[in-house]
Scaffold this motif. Structure first.
Motif: not given
Length: 567
Positions: A133, A137, A207, A210
């Protein structure tokens, strides 16, 4: 499936197919890829596809006979509403058409069309993205999750429980463990269900894994979507079971948590369903055995009221605008040195008809904005005047405009504005306004009433010009902030009263001579996105956003001398 029940499905997984595309397909898109053609084979533009994963890239869809699609998502044109008596103009008026006659609505067909069969290929979240990841984020928005007030605000608890139960019954029958339920993941699903139902566009969110509400899955992620002309939630699951790509997602043994979103509309497609699946080595805190459990008994606790809430449910009509002053979302409108309002109608990909005069008396305008403010299907003109007032000229489908309506008196000249669909759960356009202190405000749409109520969206925003556009193609409007040094910063939105909490990327430089930015839709094809720039050397450029970033510009023929571009 009986012909009276039409359905549309799409999913994320990684398969391709080579079946033949049907005629007149529904425009299905994946967020972040504009103008996708359903007849094209799957191409993964960012890297080689592998089983269970793919590197990031632009997708064009292949055809899969398992997914059925009906006609495009447009409502029949309703009978035109009576034109209100015009108010006495308090500012220079647009020249209205003489006794315009709106075109009659087409006769409703009594024969329901048979479903057509098309598909987009399934796509799992790339495993390498889950295994590694990103270090930073996105953080969750401060504003509450979106609600369904702009649609049909009926309780969706029973439908969500049905989808959850049917999926788990199917998994157990196939020797798999049940998936559990998480309200935070459900918020992610519900927001996207509301978003696509509000816009009547069937697409995945790029995405999605995410998103902070995905809570860092590390063992697979997937999304499936279906819509129907009835409200039978159980049949959403049956559709998914009948498609190999969707079925594989229902039976993926890695998944142990799901969330579901259900939205209702009063349009042709009455139910919109989104399910997100995630796999976690350790279940996130707050994971439940099933939906529900809130004090209200809803699958999702109701969101606190916000300025983004729509005052009424509203389905925009589809009108024939061939005779209207502004004929479509790709038209270019400008103000000449004499204060005349000019329209250049879009005639094809980046091509325009000769300018025609559609109004006069705009010499005192600071900025002019093109929008369908009242969502009646005809484009309107919102004007920010140098004297501080804000007015609305409502467009008439048969041509011309109604007399101006004053929406705000005094003080508007000191603000830098952007106009568009900022709130994802509200069909009505809104206004973002930036003051000299770097405070960005959201003003709600009160129809023809005075605009006064506002909420702070962000602070520390410094720009000489704003433009509202879905820059990254995720379905939410973003802000391009042009600074005095010619750099452009991107402020990404969530479709709520907050910006994403992230570093502000610089997406362009060398724009110091730009005097106008117009967000355009459909300029190069259906559902395409881009911006037009008015440059100081009497040129207008088009910059395409189909790749999720600003592409190389191309000039749009003029002449543009002495003309200011409407926003």
């Amino acid at each position: 499936m009986a012909p009276s029940f039409l359905g549309v499905l799409c999913a994320l997984a990684l398969v391709s197919s080579s079946a033949t595309a049907p005629p007149s397909p529904l425009p299905l898109t994946q967020a972040g890829a504009a103008g996708i053609s359903l007849a094209a084979p799957l191409v993964h533009g960012g890297g080689a596809s592998t089983a269970g994963g793919a590197s990031a890239g632009r997708l064009t869809p292949a055809v899969d006979p398992d997914i059925r699609v009906a006609s495009p998502l447009t409502d029949p044109a309703p009978a035109p509403a009576p034109t209100p008596a015009p108010a006495a103009p308090s500012t220079p008026a647009v020249q209205p058409a003489t006794e315009p006659t709106p075109p009659p609505a087409p006769a409703a067909s009594t024969v329901e069309p048979a479903p057509r069969t098309v598909s987009i290929p399934p796509l799992w979240a790339p495993d390498q993205d889950l295994a590694s990841p990103p270090a930073t984020r996105l953080t969750a928005p401060a504003a509450p999750s979106l609600s369904t007030e702009a649609l049909v605000p009926d309780n969706n608890s029973a439908a969500i429980l049905t989808v959850f139960t049917k999926i788990n019954e199917y998994r157990v029958a196939n020797g798999l463990n049940k998936v559990k339920y998480h309200p935070t993941v459900a918020g992610l699903s519900q927001d996207w269900s509301d978003n696509i139902a509000t816009r009547e566009v069937i697409e995945h969110r790029a995405n999605f894994w995410t998103d902070p509400r995905a809570m860092n899955p590390n063992n697979g992620a997937g999304e499936i979507i279906a819509i129907r002309t009835d409200r039978d939630a159980a049949q959403l699951v049956e559709w998914w079971k009948g498609s190999p790509g969707h079925n594989a997602m229902l039976l993926d043994p890695r998944f142990n948590v799901m969330g579901a979103g259900i939205s209702y509309t009063n349009s042709t497609y009455q139910i919109w369903g989104v399910v997100n699946f995630f796999g976690y080595t350790t279940l996130p805190a707050g994971t439940l055995d099933s939906p529900g459990g809130s004090a209200s008994g809803d699958a999702f606790p109701p969101s606190p009221p916000s300025l983004c809430d729509a005052p009424v449910k509203h389905m925009p009509p589809t009108l024939n605008l061939s005779a209207a002053a502004i004929t479509g979302p790709a038209d270019l409108v400008s103000v000449d040195s004499a204060g005349q309002l000019l329209d250049r109608a879009s005639t094809g990909p980046r091509t325009y008809a000769a300018a025609k005069v559609i109004g006069s008396g705009f010499s005192g305008a600071k900025e002019v904005f093109v929008t369908d403010w009242d969502r009646d299907g005809a484009f309107d003109v919102l004007t920010q005047w140098a004297n501080g007032n804000l007015t609305l000229h409502r467009g008439i489908a048969g041509g011309g405009f109604q007399a101006p309506i004053t929406l705000g008196v005094g003080g508007w000249d000191s603000l830098t504005l952007a106009v568009g669909g900022w709130c994802a759960n509200n069909r009505m356009p809104q206004i973002l306004a930036l003051d000299g202190g770097g405070n960005l405000y959201l003003y709600g749409n009160k129809g023809t009433g005075d605009i006064a109520e506002r909420v702070t969206v962000a602070t520390g925003v410094y720009a000489s010009r704003l433009a509202m556009v879905d820059y990254d193609g995720d379905g939410f409007q973003d802000i391009l902030g042009l600074r005095t040094d010619g750099t452009v910063q991107l402020y990404r939105g969530w479709g709520s009263t907050a910006l994403r909490a992230e570093a502000r990327a610089t997406v362009a430089t060398g724009w110091a001579d730009v005097t106008g930015i117009r967000s355009l839709r459909d300029a190069t094809g259906l559902n395409t996105r881009g911006v037009a720039l008015r440059r100081a050397n009497d040129t207008v450029q088009y910059w395409d956003l189909g790749s999720g970033s600003l592409a190389s510009p191309s000039n749009i023929a003029g002449p543009w001398t002495g003309q200011r571009l409407a926003q």
